[in-house]
Enzyme design. Structure first.
Site, PDB file in Angstrom:
ATOM      1  N   TYR A 198       0.826  -1.215   0.000  1.00 35.51           N
ATOM      2  CA  TYR A 198       0.000   0.000   0.000  1.00 35.51           C
ATOM      3  C   TYR A 198       0.860   1.265   0.000  1.00 35.51           C
ATOM      4  CZ  TYR A 198      -3.609  -3.313   1.602  1.00 35.51           C
ATOM      5  OH  TYR A 198      -4.459  -4.379   1.743  1.00 35.51           O
ATOM      6  N   LYS A 217     -12.992   0.135   4.761  1.00 32.59           N
ATOM      7  CA  LYS A 217     -12.163   1.334   4.643  1.00 32.59           C
ATOM      8  C   LYS A 217     -13.060   2.560   4.586  1.00 32.59           C
ATOM      9  CE  LYS A 217      -9.760   3.934   1.092  1.00 32.59           C
ATOM     10  NZ  LYS A 217      -9.403   3.931  -0.338  1.00 32.59           N
ATOM     11  N   VAL A 232     -12.314   7.040   4.974  1.00 34.97           N
ATOM     12  CA  VAL A 232     -11.441   8.144   5.372  1.00 34.97           C
ATOM     13  C   VAL A 232     -12.202   9.200   6.163  1.00 34.97           C
ATOM     14  CG1 VAL A 232      -9.949   7.774   3.375  1.00 34.97           C
ATOM     15  CG2 VAL A 232     -11.822   9.415   3.211  1.00 34.97           C
TER      16      VAL A 232
END
Length: 280
Positions: A49, A235, A237
């Site tokens: 990543y 995931k 953000v």
């Protein structure tokens, strides 16, 4: 409170973690910091990543890289596929620890089986050495199919404790899941919502279930995973979505709702084919 899964090796892993794929090295810092603030105690990263240094900075800034806080955190990272092999894996691990600013990781994983360039047997020997040294607690793999798990066991005498695979309502990989369960290998799902595509699956089915429970479509899908006993690493953000993604234990799907989501299984993955792909 996030529930935990008991693993075959005696360790326990928080059932929900934060995935950090496709977040750059600078951007990952506030994402990990906010996740830890809202209650995550499981971070899932990888050398591939290209943001381990950022994860390390976030752990250091929050104090989760050592002491009592470090003991509360489950930290996973993965070996870059081009660094598979005995000596190369040991060297890579040293570099990754420095980037993450920790003295050990809770789980180290082979990222892809790369059957066209198979080195999992030698890589596994390096993993075992690191476990014996106390620098890895749990050994895992990602994207391994039953044939790869069989081969690894034949060559090393050991199955991984965890197999992280692409898994969501429209790509359930039931043969892989059944194999893992029969060999006491915990299943961990990445892309648990098919990168958002499954939120619209079933011609409004997910939305309808969400409205009945007063939750989001994402929470419905993630709750389905939880009820299946799957470890998940969604995931996000955004702090508010991070909160929603761990707020899964205040409601349950009915048997009919759960079966309706089971019926969404299809023939198309959202990600890569383990038989041909490598995270070089």
């Amino acid at each position: 409170m996030i529930e935990t899964i008991s693993l075959r090796d005696g360790n326990t892993i928080p059932q929900i973690g934060l995935g950090v794929l496709r977040i750059d090295d600078e951007g990952v810092v506030p994402v990990v910091e906010s996740a830890l603030e809202v209650g995550y105690r499981h971070i899932d990263g990888a050398a591939g990543y290209n943001n381990e240094a950022g994860v390390g900075r976030a752990l250091a800034s929050t104090g989760f890289n050592n002491g009592e806080l470090r003991k509360q955190l489950w930290l996973t990272t993965k070996l870059r596929d081009s660094e598979q092999g005995y000596d190369s894996a040991l060297k890579a691990f040293e570099r990754q620890l420095k980037l993450l600013q920790v003295e050990y990781v809770d789980m180290y994983m082979i990222h892809w089986p790369t059957p066209f360039d198979w080195r999992s047997d030698e890589t596994w020997k390096a993993f075992v050495r690191l476990r014996e040294e106390g620098r890895i607690r749990t050994l895992g793999v990602c994207n391994f199919l039953p044939e790869h798990l069989d081969k690894l066991h034949e060559q090393t005498g050991e199955y991984p404790t965890v197999n992280q695979i692409e898994l969501h309502p429209t790509w359930q990989q039931r043969n892989v899941v059944e194999y893992c369960k029969s060999h006491d290998i915990a299943v961990e799902a990445y892309s648990p919502m098919a990168r958002g595509a499954d939120l619209k699956a079933g011609d409004g089915l997910i939305e309808s279930i969400a409205q009945k429970h007063g939750v989001s479509e994402a929470q419905v899908i993630l709750r389905w995973h939880i009820e299946n006993g799957t470890i998940i690493i969604p995931k996000s953000v955004h702090a508010e979505r991070q909160r929603q993604n761990i707020d899964l234990f205040g409601f349950s799907l009915t048997e009919e709702e759960h079966h309706a989501i089971d019926a969404l299984d299809g023939p198309q993955r959202a990600g890569h084919d383990p038989l041909t792909f490598t995270y070089a």
